[in-house]
Design a protein around this motif. Structure first.
Motif, PDB file in Angstrom:
ATOM      1  N   ARG B  18       0.832  -1.200   0.000  1.00 21.27           N
ATOM      2  CA  ARG B  18       0.000   0.000   0.000  1.00 21.27           C
ATOM      3  C   ARG B  18       0.871   1.257   0.000  1.00 21.27           C
ATOM      4  O   ARG B  18       0.630   2.204  -0.727  1.00 21.27           O
ATOM      5  CB  ARG B  18      -0.845  -0.031   1.274  1.00 21.27           C
ATOM      6  CG  ARG B  18      -2.169   0.620   1.155  1.00 21.27           C
ATOM      7  CD  ARG B  18      -3.024   0.264   2.343  1.00 21.27           C
ATOM      8  NE  ARG B  18      -2.429   0.690   3.586  1.00 21.27           N
ATOM      9  CZ  ARG B  18      -2.473  -0.011   4.716  1.00 21.27           C
ATOM     10  NH1 ARG B  18      -3.070  -1.158   4.762  1.00 21.27           N
ATOM     11  NH2 ARG B  18      -1.909   0.458   5.800  1.00 21.27           N
ATOM     12  N   VAL B  19       1.930   1.210   0.840  1.00 19.60           N
ATOM     13  CA  VAL B  19       2.809   2.370   0.937  1.00 19.60           C
ATOM     14  C   VAL B  19       3.506   2.625  -0.396  1.00 19.60           C
ATOM     15  O   VAL B  19       3.570   3.765  -0.873  1.00 19.60           O
ATOM     16  CB  VAL B  19       3.846   2.153   2.071  1.00 19.60           C
ATOM     17  CG1 VAL B  19       4.974   3.155   1.968  1.00 19.60           C
ATOM     18  CG2 VAL B  19       3.176   2.239   3.421  1.00 19.60           C
ATOM     19  N   LEU B 101       8.405  12.536   4.861  1.00 19.77           N
ATOM     20  CA  LEU B 101       7.543  11.351   4.865  1.00 19.77           C
ATOM     21  C   LEU B 101       7.870  10.391   5.995  1.00 19.77           C
ATOM     22  O   LEU B 101       7.105   9.487   6.290  1.00 19.77           O
ATOM     23  CB  LEU B 101       7.695  10.600   3.544  1.00 19.77           C
ATOM     24  CG  LEU B 101       7.163  11.343   2.349  1.00 19.77           C
ATOM     25  CD1 LEU B 101       7.439  10.555   1.091  1.00 19.77           C
ATOM     26  CD2 LEU B 101       5.682  11.564   2.496  1.00 19.77           C
ATOM     27  N   MET B 102       9.038  10.590   6.610  1.00 22.78           N
ATOM     28  CA  MET B 102       9.413   9.661   7.678  1.00 22.78           C
ATOM     29  C   MET B 102       8.590   9.899   8.923  1.00 22.78           C
ATOM     30  O   MET B 102       8.732   9.163   9.893  1.00 22.78           O
ATOM     31  CB  MET B 102      10.874   9.821   7.969  1.00 22.78           C
ATOM     32  CG  MET B 102      11.618   9.666   6.700  1.00 22.78           C
ATOM     33  SD  MET B 102      12.741   8.385   6.684  1.00 22.78           S
ATOM     34  CE  MET B 102      14.020   9.275   7.366  1.00 22.78           C
ATOM     35  N   TYR B 103       7.755  10.929   8.900  1.00 22.66           N
ATOM     36  CA  TYR B 103       6.842  11.139  10.016  1.00 22.66           C
ATOM     37  C   TYR B 103       5.828  10.001  10.098  1.00 22.66           C
ATOM     38  O   TYR B 103       5.190   9.824  11.122  1.00 22.66           O
ATOM     39  CB  TYR B 103       6.119  12.489   9.864  1.00 22.66           C
ATOM     40  CG  TYR B 103       6.913  13.614  10.464  1.00 22.66           C
ATOM     41  CD1 TYR B 103       8.112  14.010   9.897  1.00 22.66           C
ATOM     42  CD2 TYR B 103       6.488  14.254  11.626  1.00 22.66           C
ATOM     43  CE1 TYR B 103       8.869  15.012  10.459  1.00 22.66           C
ATOM     44  CE2 TYR B 103       7.238  15.271  12.198  1.00 22.66           C
ATOM     45  CZ  TYR B 103       8.421  15.642  11.613  1.00 22.66           C
ATOM     46  OH  TYR B 103       9.179  16.629  12.184  1.00 22.66           O
ATOM     47  N   HIS B 104       5.673   9.280   9.012  1.00 26.36           N
ATOM     48  CA  HIS B 104       4.708   8.179   9.022  1.00 26.36           C
ATOM     49  C   HIS B 104       5.484   6.879   9.165  1.00 26.36           C
ATOM     50  O   HIS B 104       6.276   6.536   8.295  1.00 26.36           O
ATOM     51  CB  HIS B 104       3.875   8.203   7.749  1.00 26.36           C
ATOM     52  CG  HIS B 104       3.253   9.549   7.514  1.00 26.36           C
ATOM     53  ND1 HIS B 104       2.237  10.023   8.290  1.00 26.36           N
ATOM     54  CD2 HIS B 104       3.565  10.537   6.655  1.00 26.36           C
ATOM     55  CE1 HIS B 104       1.913  11.242   7.895  1.00 26.36           C
ATOM     56  NE2 HIS B 104       2.715  11.578   6.903  1.00 26.36           N
ATOM     57  N   ARG B 105       5.247   6.197  10.267  1.00 25.52           N
ATOM     58  CA  ARG B 105       6.133   5.109  10.648  1.00 25.52           C
ATOM     59  C   ARG B 105       6.053   3.913   9.705  1.00 25.52           C
ATOM     60  O   ARG B 105       6.974   3.112   9.641  1.00 25.52           O
ATOM     61  CB  ARG B 105       5.812   4.670  12.080  1.00 25.52           C
ATOM     62  CG  ARG B 105       7.019   4.269  12.880  1.00 25.52           C
ATOM     63  CD  ARG B 105       6.755   4.476  14.349  1.00 25.52           C
ATOM     64  NE  ARG B 105       5.649   3.639  14.790  1.00 25.52           N
ATOM     65  CZ  ARG B 105       5.785   2.392  15.191  1.00 25.52           C
ATOM     66  NH1 ARG B 105       6.965   1.826  15.203  1.00 25.52           N
ATOM     67  NH2 ARG B 105       4.749   1.702  15.595  1.00 25.52           N
ATOM     68  N   GLN B 106       4.957   3.767   8.979  1.00 25.59           N
ATOM     69  CA  GLN B 106       4.848   2.602   8.087  1.00 25.59           C
ATOM     70  C   GLN B 106       5.689   2.788   6.825  1.00 25.59           C
ATOM     71  O   GLN B 106       5.889   1.836   6.081  1.00 25.59           O
ATOM     72  CB  GLN B 106       3.386   2.303   7.726  1.00 25.59           C
ATOM     73  CG  GLN B 106       2.652   3.403   7.005  1.00 25.59           C
ATOM     74  CD  GLN B 106       2.039   4.386   7.958  1.00 25.59           C
ATOM     75  OE1 GLN B 106       2.733   4.983   8.770  1.00 25.59           O
ATOM     76  NE2 GLN B 106       0.737   4.587   7.877  1.00 25.59           N
ATOM     77  N   ILE B 107       6.179   4.001   6.587  1.00 20.83           N
ATOM     78  CA  ILE B 107       7.042   4.222   5.424  1.00 20.83           C
ATOM     79  C   ILE B 107       8.483   3.948   5.828  1.00 20.83           C
ATOM     80  O   ILE B 107       9.000   4.563   6.751  1.00 20.83           O
ATOM     81  CB  ILE B 107       6.899   5.664   4.904  1.00 20.83           C
ATOM     82  CG1 ILE B 107       5.437   5.953   4.562  1.00 20.83           C
ATOM     83  CG2 ILE B 107       7.792   5.895   3.702  1.00 20.83           C
ATOM     84  CD1 ILE B 107       5.207   7.348   4.042  1.00 20.83           C
TER      85      ILE B 107
END
Lengths: 215, 265
Positions: B18-19, B101-107
């Protein structure tokens, strides 16, 4: 629960080394509203970034048993060259949410109207705050990581945040880094004071605020 | 014990898919926009490069060299090297430019490398199919004798390029000097890429040295796939595969190391 175990964070640049956090230990239980206090440069934002998984601790461990938002602050989380709608679509995708419902909530909460079709880099910090907040509320997390940003908005925004975060989502946990003693007294039921890299936890927010004011 | 571990793995895989999908769309929109031909721009650059260089060579050297059509020969060399060059240059400072984008841990940081590489890969492949189809119509490009071998060669070339990207991306983070060297390195390696020569045109000693290069092995595979027994190709498919495995191992270790100390604004 979110648990920080013996967190150390050292930044190095060339031969320069700076230990920002030293053996930080504390827990955030479901429903707890933790204030992070400390002077500029005390490591509040760093700690929030570590908890959010944006940066990794030099040593120590963070155990996360509940979902948490990304750190809601002045920077990060958005792509400036993309529009508000594009960012919303991107976030809906990576968090596996239905874009239509996210969009509807963002439109209603931010009241940005046609501005949502403009690149985020053209937004003021208040507008960014609205967008970031709207998205994190639309996704729904157990714990919100807030780096100051809640307090930048106008009256109307503050009222909405209050309604959504402190009334409708009363049972959620929150970590709030802020210098506003009034807001902290009003919203938080636990406090962590950061000074020279060392974190001290206080169950009594007023006591923590007194110590913070004396720093 | 095995079932929860498997479920965790399956779930992680689902999230990464998804990512990567979301990042691809984001990258295509930021790079090419939604105006005019949009994402089709990804194949324009390799196309122009291969097309123009082939045209220049056609006028400089005549229609054929060693019995193969010069236009087809140059096109078959330039499309892969464009993939390599672009892959390299787009890996430089890739973590910094995506740091918000690294603020979103799933990335994960590897997602950035994958996404940019996949875009270059698709652009190259689409460009290749496009230009070859047109040239086949004008009888300037042979119908591939062994399309499976051509695709296999392209795949091992791409896998090796990706494994080099895994090294370049974290190195550019560790040392800014890296960025200055990349254009020189990609230029220096042109003779070792099999771009302008076939191994069979060289002296045996030269050939032996050149066949150490994974690029040359992959390129020979592709060219045999195109011309079949009209040419003599020398290759060992294990060379690029083993080189890729080694480079990828080093690269992934470097990525892991860099992630620990990465500072995000």
């Amino acid at each position: 629960m979110i648990r920080c175990k013996d967190i150390n964070k050292i930044y190095s640049h060339g031969s320069q080394r700076k230990q920002v956090l030293q053996n930080v230990n504390f827990d955030v239980l479901p429903g707890e509203r933790v204030a992070l206090l400390g002077r500029n440069g005390a490591g509040k934002s760093t700690l929030i970034k570590l908890i959010g998984g944006v940066e990794l601790p030099t040593s120590g461990k963070i155990v996360r048993d509940m979902t948490h938002s990304w750190p809601l602050g002045f920077s990060g989380g958005f792509q400036g060259s993309l529009t508000g709608y594009d960012n919303a679509r991107f976030i809906a995708r990576i968090y596996d949410h239905d874009y239509k419902s996210v969009r509807a909530f963002v439109e209603e909460f931010t009241e940005l109207g046609r501005q949502l079709k403009m690149p985020v880099k053209t937004y003021s910090s208040g507008m960014r705050a609205r967008l970031a907040f709207a998205l994190s509320l639309a996704i729904e997390f157990d714990c919100y990581l807030i780096d100051e940003i809640i307090l930048v908005g106008d009256q109307n925004f503050q009222k909405k945040c209050h309604e959504e975060l402190f009334e409708k989502r009363k049972n959620r946990a929150m970590i709030l880094a802020s210098h506003s003693t009034d807001a902290i007294r009003l919203f938080c039921n636990k406090a962590v004071v950061l000074n020279k890299g060392i974190a001290t936890t206080y169950a009594n927010v007023d006591e923590a605020l007194d110590i913070y004011s004396a720093l | 014990m095995a079932a929860p571990a498997f479920r965790k793995l399956a779930n992680g895989w689902r999230i990464q898919r998804r990512v990567i999908h979301a990042l691809m769309i984001r990258e295509l929109v930021t790079r090419f926009g939604r105006e005019n031909i949009g994402f089709l721009w990804i194949m324009v650059e390799p196309l122009l490069f291969a097309g123009l260089v082939a045209t220049v060579w056609r006028f400089m050297k005549g229609p054929e060299e060693h019995g193969v059509g010069i236009i087809a020969f140059i096109v078959s060399g330039y499309i892969p090297i464009t993939l390599f060059r672009h892959g390299m240059s787009r890996s430089v400072s890739i973590f910094i430019s995506n740091s918000s984008l690294m603020y979103h841990r799933q990335i994960k940081i590897l997602d950035f490398i994958f996404v940019r590489f996949i875009i270059e890969f698709l652009g190259g492949a689409m460009g290749y199919v496009f230009i070859a189809s047109i040239l086949i119509v004008f009888n300037e490009f042979p119908v591939p004798a062994n399309i499976g071998l051509l695709i296999a060669g392209w795949m091992v070339y791409a896998v090796f390029t990706l494994s080099i990207c895994f090294i370049v991306a974290p190195l550019s983070e560790i040392s800014e000097v890296m960025e200055k060297f990349i254009p020189v390195i990609t230029y220096i390696m042109v003779p070792f890429s099999g771009l302008f020569t076939m191994a069979s045109w060289l002296t045996p000693t030269m050939r032996e040295y050149l066949l150490w290069s994974p690029f040359v092995n992959a390129m020979e595979m592709m060219r045999e796939g195109i011309w079949g027994n009209k040419i003599t190709a020398y290759y060992n498919v294990w060379n690029p595969i083993i080189c890729s495995a080694v480079a990828a191992t080093i690269g992934l270790a470097l990525c892991r190391h860099v992630r620990r100390t990465l500072t995000v604004e």
